[in-house]
Design a protein around this motif. Structure first.
Motif, PDB file in Angstrom:
ATOM      1  N   UNK A  65       1.049  -1.329   0.021  1.00 23.72           N
ATOM      2  CA  UNK A  65      -0.039   0.132  -0.056  1.00 23.72           C
ATOM      3  C   UNK A  65       0.711   1.131   0.010  1.00 23.72           C
ATOM      4  N   UNK A  66       2.135   1.130   0.822  1.00 26.64           N
ATOM      5  CA  UNK A  66       2.944   2.411   0.627  1.00 26.64           C
ATOM      6  C   UNK A  66       3.434   2.750  -0.713  1.00 26.64           C
ATOM      7  N   UNK A  67       3.943   1.611  -1.358  1.00 26.91           N
ATOM      8  CA  UNK A  67       4.546   1.586  -2.640  1.00 26.91           C
ATOM      9  C   UNK A  67       3.367   2.224  -3.496  1.00 26.91           C
ATOM     10  N   UNK A  68       2.132   1.403  -3.512  1.00 21.58           N
ATOM     11  CA  UNK A  68       1.107   2.072  -4.007  1.00 21.58           C
ATOM     12  C   UNK A  68       0.951   3.680  -4.077  1.00 21.58           C
ATOM     13  N   UNK A 127       6.026   1.786 -16.039  1.00 18.35           N
ATOM     14  CA  UNK A 127       7.107   1.976 -15.129  1.00 18.35           C
ATOM     15  C   UNK A 127       6.999   1.015 -13.773  1.00 18.35           C
ATOM     16  N   UNK A 128       5.731   1.152 -13.342  1.00 19.56           N
ATOM     17  CA  UNK A 128       5.720   0.279 -12.308  1.00 19.56           C
ATOM     18  C   UNK A 128       6.008  -1.369 -12.446  1.00 19.56           C
ATOM     19  N   UNK A 175      12.452  -0.939  -0.176  1.00 26.30           N
ATOM     20  CA  UNK A 175      11.287  -0.062  -0.133  1.00 26.30           C
ATOM     21  C   UNK A 175      11.768   1.498  -0.349  1.00 26.30           C
ATOM     22  N   UNK A 176      13.083   1.617  -0.031  1.00 26.72           N
ATOM     23  CA  UNK A 176      13.711   3.081  -0.314  1.00 26.72           C
ATOM     24  C   UNK A 176      14.040   3.437  -1.707  1.00 26.72           C
ATOM     25  N   UNK A 186       6.735   9.311   5.768  1.00 24.94           N
ATOM     26  CA  UNK A 186       5.723   9.021   4.689  1.00 24.94           C
ATOM     27  C   UNK A 186       5.202   7.403   4.876  1.00 24.94           C
ATOM     28  N   UNK A 187       5.880   6.736   5.134  1.00 23.98           N
ATOM     29  CA  UNK A 187       5.848   5.283   5.580  1.00 23.98           C
ATOM     30  C   UNK A 187       4.586   5.022   6.320  1.00 23.98           C
TER      31      UNK A 187
END
Length: 314
Positions: A62-65, A104-105, A156-157, A216-217
């Motif tokens: 969800x964070x990546x989204x 891109x994703x 994730x970073x 933000x995470x």
């Protein structure tokens, strides 16, 4: 000097310094000196660098989204802002922006470890400091700093930076040709402004991720809910939407409304994490509540009505 697992070893200094595994002989491991862990590894409880073998959980996705959603929403905003009311090119530009970000994703996930798979190998996020390991390099003698900076939240970073880079490249390859071909209703100075805007907001998003990725995470679900509520109220107020009938006058208003409802739902799911489905799913019934509240109370807050009642002494 190499050490084995059976040796008595002093603990490594700092939160993120660890010993890399040099070799494994049966149940005996040979370690190197304390230092930075290689990419794709992080320290365990014994300060040994271990390879990340987990997968992102629902909240990580969800964070990546959310981070993937930011450039797309900004693309759509500036396309709508600069396309003009009578421009027929806006819809095609919206679709192109969606295509760019989607490709891109997918490419970003495919080139991540394991390469060629839609799965991602990741380290588990344990606390906020995992995002800022550069702030926790120890100085044993207060003079020499032992540099142990590594990506403890792998990937994730860095994966967000890679995604933004692909978004920018695809935009520069596809959008100028498309805009030049179809944006005939706009002046020469206006047709490329949405692209120029992207050249500004991509560096801003990159700095935002670099500096505030960890914050933000943990905060993005609440940011998403608050900002989507604010932008929906501003849009409905600016569009003079005061009743359900006003919503049906233009299809665009319904699209904006449903888009905001999706953002509301995304934020609620991110906050609840759907740990307990029987308790969390009913929360989605709250998604239309802000819009319904606005429509039911808009007539009571109409400025002209307030001014007229004030003039009459009510």
């Amino acid at each position: 000097m190499f050490r084995s697992a059976v040796d008595v070893q002093p603990a490594c200094l700092g939160l993120y310094c660890g010993r890399t595994v040099l070799s494994v002989n049966g149940s005996v491991e040979t370690y190197g000196d304390c230092g930075v862990c290689p990419r794709g590894q992080r320290t365990d409880d014994h300060k040994i660098c271990r390879e990340c073998v987990g997968s992102p959980d629902l909240y990580d996705w969800l964070y990546l989204g959310f981070m993937a959603m930011l450039p797309l929403v900004l693309h759509w905003f500036f396309i709508e802002w600069y396309s003009g009311k009578k421009s027929s090119s806006a819809l095609l530009q919206h679709v192109t922006a969606l295509f760019e970000c989607s490709i891109a994703a997918v490419v970003t996930v495919l080139i991540s470890d394991p390469v060629g798979s839609l799965q991602i190998r990741s380290c588990r996020v344990k606390k906020l400091s995992d995002w800022y390991t550069m702030l926790y390099n120890p100085s044993p003698d207060y003079i020499t700093t032992v540099h142990c900076t590594h990506e403890a939240v792998y990937p994730l970073y860095t994966i967000v930076f890679i995604y933004y880079a692909f978004c920018l490249v695809l935009m520069m390859l596809l959008r100028p040709l498309l805009v030049k071909k179809i944006a005939c209703g706009l002046g020469k100075s206006d047709r490329f402004k949405s692209i120029y805007a992207a050249l500004y907001f991509f560096p801003i998003l990159t700095v935002l991720q670099a500096v505030g990725g960890g914050l933000l995470y943990y905060a993005f679900p609440y940011i998403l809910v608050v900002v989507s509520l604010f932008t929906l109220s501003v849009y409905m107020s600016a569009s003079d939407v005061e009743s359900f009938k006003d919503l049906l006058v233009r299809k665009k208003r319904l699209v904006v409304l449903f888009s905001h409802w999706l953002l509301h739902a995304y934020g609620i799911i991110s906050i609840s994490k759907l740990d307990k489905l029987e308790q969390d799913l009913p929360l989605l019934a709250l998604v239309p509540a802000p819009a319904l509240f606005y429509l039911l109370t808009a007539k009571y807050t109409e400025p002209s009505r307030i001014l007229s009642e004030g003039g009459n002494g009510h």
